[in-house]
Each structure stands twice: as structure tokens, then as C-alpha cells.
Design a protein around this motif. Structure first.
Motif, PDB file in Angstrom:
ATOM      1  N   VAL A 255       0.994  -1.120  -0.026  1.00 18.67           N
ATOM      2  CA  VAL A 255      -0.024   0.140   0.145  1.00 18.67           C
ATOM      3  C   VAL A 255       0.828   1.336  -0.054  1.00 18.67           C
ATOM      4  O   VAL A 255       1.875   1.377   0.766  1.00 18.67           O
ATOM      5  N   THR A 256       0.597   2.054  -0.935  1.00 20.69           N
ATOM      6  CA  THR A 256       1.139   3.602  -1.113  1.00 20.69           C
ATOM      7  C   THR A 256       0.127   4.626  -0.436  1.00 20.69           C
ATOM      8  O   THR A 256      -0.712   4.653  -1.365  1.00 20.69           O
ATOM      9  N   ILE A 257       0.401   5.314   0.527  1.00 19.36           N
ATOM     10  CA  ILE A 257      -0.460   6.710   0.822  1.00 19.36           C
ATOM     11  C   ILE A 257       0.425   7.779   0.690  1.00 19.36           C
ATOM     12  O   ILE A 257       1.526   7.789   0.700  1.00 19.36           O
ATOM     13  N   GLU A 258      -0.460   9.025   0.779  1.00 22.25           N
ATOM     14  CA  GLU A 258       0.381  10.038   0.776  1.00 22.25           C
ATOM     15  C   GLU A 258       0.081  10.627   2.266  1.00 22.25           C
ATOM     16  O   GLU A 258      -1.164  10.953   2.328  1.00 22.25           O
ATOM     17  N   ARG A 259       1.082  11.145   3.265  1.00 23.12           N
ATOM     18  CA  ARG A 259       0.687  11.610   4.336  1.00 23.12           C
ATOM     19  C   ARG A 259       1.356  12.947   4.321  1.00 23.12           C
ATOM     20  O   ARG A 259       2.649  12.784   4.506  1.00 23.12           O
ATOM     21  N   GLY A 260       0.912  14.192   4.955  1.00 28.24           N
ATOM     22  CA  GLY A 260       1.864  15.285   4.964  1.00 28.24           C
ATOM     23  C   GLY A 260       2.402  15.778   4.037  1.00 28.24           C
ATOM     24  O   GLY A 260       3.880  16.331   4.025  1.00 28.24           O
ATOM     25  N   GLY A 261       2.147  15.488   2.650  1.00 20.09           N
ATOM     26  CA  GLY A 261       3.156  15.547   1.401  1.00 20.09           C
ATOM     27  C   GLY A 261       4.151  14.779   1.194  1.00 20.09           C
ATOM     28  O   GLY A 261       4.746  14.775   0.100  1.00 20.09           O
ATOM     29  N   ARG A 262       4.125  13.534   1.825  1.00 22.37           N
ATOM     30  CA  ARG A 262       5.237  12.477   1.463  1.00 22.37           C
ATOM     31  C   ARG A 262       4.388  11.395   1.113  1.00 22.37           C
ATOM     32  O   ARG A 262       3.515  10.713   1.850  1.00 22.37           O
ATOM     33  N   GLU A 263       5.115  10.778   0.218  1.00 23.58           N
ATOM     34  CA  GLU A 263       4.539   9.114   0.056  1.00 23.58           C
ATOM     35  C   GLU A 263       5.115   8.190   0.817  1.00 23.58           C
ATOM     36  O   GLU A 263       6.184   8.093   0.830  1.00 23.58           O
ATOM     37  N   ILE A 264       4.262   7.145   1.232  1.00 20.83           N
ATOM     38  CA  ILE A 264       4.824   6.168   2.232  1.00 20.83           C
ATOM     39  C   ILE A 264       4.505   4.781   1.742  1.00 20.83           C
ATOM     40  O   ILE A 264       3.010   4.754   1.396  1.00 20.83           O
ATOM     41  N   THR A 265       5.184   3.761   1.565  1.00 18.48           N
ATOM     42  CA  THR A 265       4.585   2.500   1.193  1.00 18.48           C
ATOM     43  C   THR A 265       5.057   1.529   2.210  1.00 18.48           C
ATOM     44  O   THR A 265       6.214   1.212   2.912  1.00 18.48           O
ATOM     45  N   GLY A 266       4.359   0.508   2.399  1.00 17.29           N
ATOM     46  CA  GLY A 266       4.281  -0.445   3.308  1.00 17.29           C
ATOM     47  C   GLY A 266       3.784  -1.749   2.740  1.00 17.29           C
ATOM     48  O   GLY A 266       2.649  -1.601   1.979  1.00 17.29           O
ATOM     49  N   THR A 267       4.218  -2.828   3.333  1.00 17.23           N
ATOM     50  CA  THR A 267       3.588  -4.129   2.988  1.00 17.23           C
ATOM     51  C   THR A 267       2.786  -4.844   4.190  1.00 17.23           C
ATOM     52  O   THR A 267       3.497  -4.660   5.363  1.00 17.23           O
ATOM     53  N   PHE A 268       1.586  -5.242   4.152  1.00 18.87           N
ATOM     54  CA  PHE A 268       0.803  -5.874   5.133  1.00 18.87           C
ATOM     55  C   PHE A 268       0.416  -7.281   4.930  1.00 18.87           C
ATOM     56  O   PHE A 268       0.117  -7.536   3.673  1.00 18.87           O
ATOM     57  N   ARG A 269       0.408  -8.030   5.712  1.00 18.13           N
ATOM     58  CA  ARG A 269      -0.273  -9.632   5.589  1.00 18.13           C
ATOM     59  C   ARG A 269      -1.559  -9.626   6.479  1.00 18.13           C
ATOM     60  O   ARG A 269      -1.408  -9.155   7.803  1.00 18.13           O
ATOM     61  N   THR A 270      -2.512 -10.277   5.992  1.00 20.18           N
ATOM     62  CA  THR A 270      -3.768 -10.233   6.480  1.00 20.18           C
ATOM     63  C   THR A 270      -4.067 -11.561   6.754  1.00 20.18           C
ATOM     64  O   THR A 270      -3.548 -12.455   6.180  1.00 20.18           O
TER      65      THR A 270
END
Length: 270
Positions: A255-270
Motif C-alpha cells: 500500500v502506498t499512501i500520501e501523508r503530509g505531502g510525503r508518499e509512504i509505502t508499506g507491506t501488510f499481511r492479513t
């Protein structure tokens, strides 16, 4: 905006009372005081009279929310450095950093690099005062803007006040299922939503997280104000896009989100 001195100090218990100037004109309605001592020694706050008028007009007209016109441009305050680079005598005014295509600013003739120096003949001190001055008008009214462009003398442009458009439609949904967005409330990002929630209008199309309830999204660290940009390499431009992606049953999610003008990418397992 010009400074108008209040007639009396704001004391505890004055909330909801009139704040008047030395001429006896109503300039605001007292709201609260910030005081360490608990007395009238501190900083008093009041709701501007122009804002109160718009709220009353809306309520009397049967409305539930005040419609605030928008400029349709990204602005920044003129600093001393910017003033020197533009040849301005004083560091005041609002610099037009970007213009929304088809918005009020563009139709009024504003361009990137212009400096708005006044609204309806009143000086603009910085960017926030320009936003406030536009927002006190009713949709449909004409607003006179004093503008400096390049080294030329000030010119006057006329802007038509209008509400920010809710395009694309909000399409609010609560995401559920075995995915990183489980429990998150999301909406399509539009000028109206950006204005309502204080999000950068020029951050581009995307899906805005407005609330986090019980579910995986809370544990994943998602927060209200995050803008979903991509899921598993697929760009997300609408709530429909996001719902379509999370409908798949997958063991891992990038998942890639934008927070406070910065893009952050993380991987999650469900």
C-alpha cells in the motif's frame, strides 16, 4: 485586513457577547479566552462578524452548512525574500503558486506568480487573510482583487465567488474484509472535500481516509487525512478503484499512501 481595536477586554463569562470597536461597530462575537491565571489577563478570541453573518444567513435560509466560496488557487504568504525577488516594497500579500484549471481564479485572469495585494480595497497581509476574505462572500457575488504582476503597477481583477465543486462525487464508503483498509471510511477527493477537511487541493486525484473505526486499518497505522495512492502497484484514483482492488483475497498487500505531502509505502499481511 485592517486592525480594529476592541472597546473592552474579553472576560471569563463573556462568551457569546458582542465585541465592538471604538466606533460602536460590531466586529465579532466573543468565544473564549486563553488565560493561565483564570482572569481577563490573557489572549481573547472572537468569531469575526462577517463569519457570524454568513452563519446566521444560512440558518435563517434553512441551510445546515455554510457554503464558503473558494479561490481555486494555491497560495503562499509573501516573505521578505519573495518580496525582494519580485521587486515589492513590503513583504505582504498572497503569492499565487498554482491555479486550479477551470476554477474562479483562472476565470478571473489570475496567473501563477501573481501577488494579490487587496480584496475589495482592503489590504491582504498574507495568504490566510486572502482565503478568509474570499470565504466571507456569498456565492455569486463579485470580488475585486488588487493584483501585482511582474514589475507592472497594480491592476484590478474581478472574481466571481462560488462554492468549490464536489466533483468527483463523494461516494463515501466504509471498507470491510480481510485487507489493510478494513474499518476505514474513505471518500473521493474533490475541491469540496479538500476545502471541508483542510486537505491540499492540488495533491491530485485520489481516495481520502476520513475516519478509522474498528478493524485492520487501525492496526495498520492508517490515519484520517491519508490519501491512498496505490495498492499492489495499481494506482488508485477513486473509491470504486479501491473497492475493486480490496475485493480480492490476498495474503499480502503493498500500500502506498500520501501523508503530509510525503508518499509512504508499506507491506501488510492479513
Amino acid at each position: 485586513m485592517p486592525i480594529r481595536l476592541p472597546l473592552v477586554a474579553i472576560n471569563p463569562g463573556n462568551s457569546g457577547g458582542a465585541l465592538i470597536d471604538m466606533d460602536g461597530d460590531l466586529i465579532g462575537v466573543n468565544s473564549f479566552i486563553l488565560s493561565r491565571s483564570g482572569t481577563s489577563s490573557g489572549v481573547g478570541f472572537a468569531v469575526p462578524a462577517a463569519t457570524v453573518r454568513r452563519v446566521l444567513e444560512t440558518a435563517v435560509g434553512g441551510g445546515r452548512a455554510v457554503v464558503r466560496p473558494w479561490l481555486g488557487a494555491r497560495t503562499q504568504s509573501v516573505t521578505a525574500e519573495i518580496a525582494r525577488s519580485l521587486g515589492l516594497a513590503l513583504p505582504q500579500g498572497a503569492l499565487i503558486a498554482d491555479v486550479w484549471s477551470g476554477g474562479p481564479a483562472e476565470r478571473a485572469g489570475l496567473r501563477q506568480g501573481d501577488v494579490v495585494t487587496s480584496v475589495d480595497g482592503r489590504p491582504v497581509a498574507e495568504a490566510a487573510s486572502l482565503t478568509y476574505a474570499i470565504g466571507t462572500h456569498r456565492p455569486g457575488e463579485s470580488v475585486r482583487l488588487g493584483v501585482r504582476r511582474g514589475g507592472a503597477s497594480e491592476q484590478t481583477l474581478t472574481l466571481r465567488a462560488e462554492a468549490p465543486p464536489a466533483t468527483p462525487a463523494r461516494d463515501q464508503q466504509v471498507i470491510a474484509g480481510r485487507n489493510p483498509f478494513d474499518g476505514a471510511t474513505v471518500v473521493n477527493l474533490s475541491p469540496a472535500v479538500a476545502d471541508e477537511l483542510g486537505v491540499d487541493l492540488f495533491s491530485g486525484p485520489g481516495v481520502l481516509v476520513t475516519n478509522i473505526g474498528r478493524g485492520y486499518a487501525m492496526n495498520a497505522g492508517l490515519k484520517p487525512g491519508d490519501i491512498v495512492r496505490a495498492v499492489n502497484g495499481r494506482r488508485i484514483g477513486s473509491v470504486r478503484d479501491l473497492v475493486g482492488v480490496v475485493g480480492a483475497q490476498l495474503p499480502a498487500w503493498q500500500v502506498t499512501i500520501e501523508r503530509g505531502g510525503r508518499e509512504i509505502t508499506g507491506t501488510f499481511r492479513t
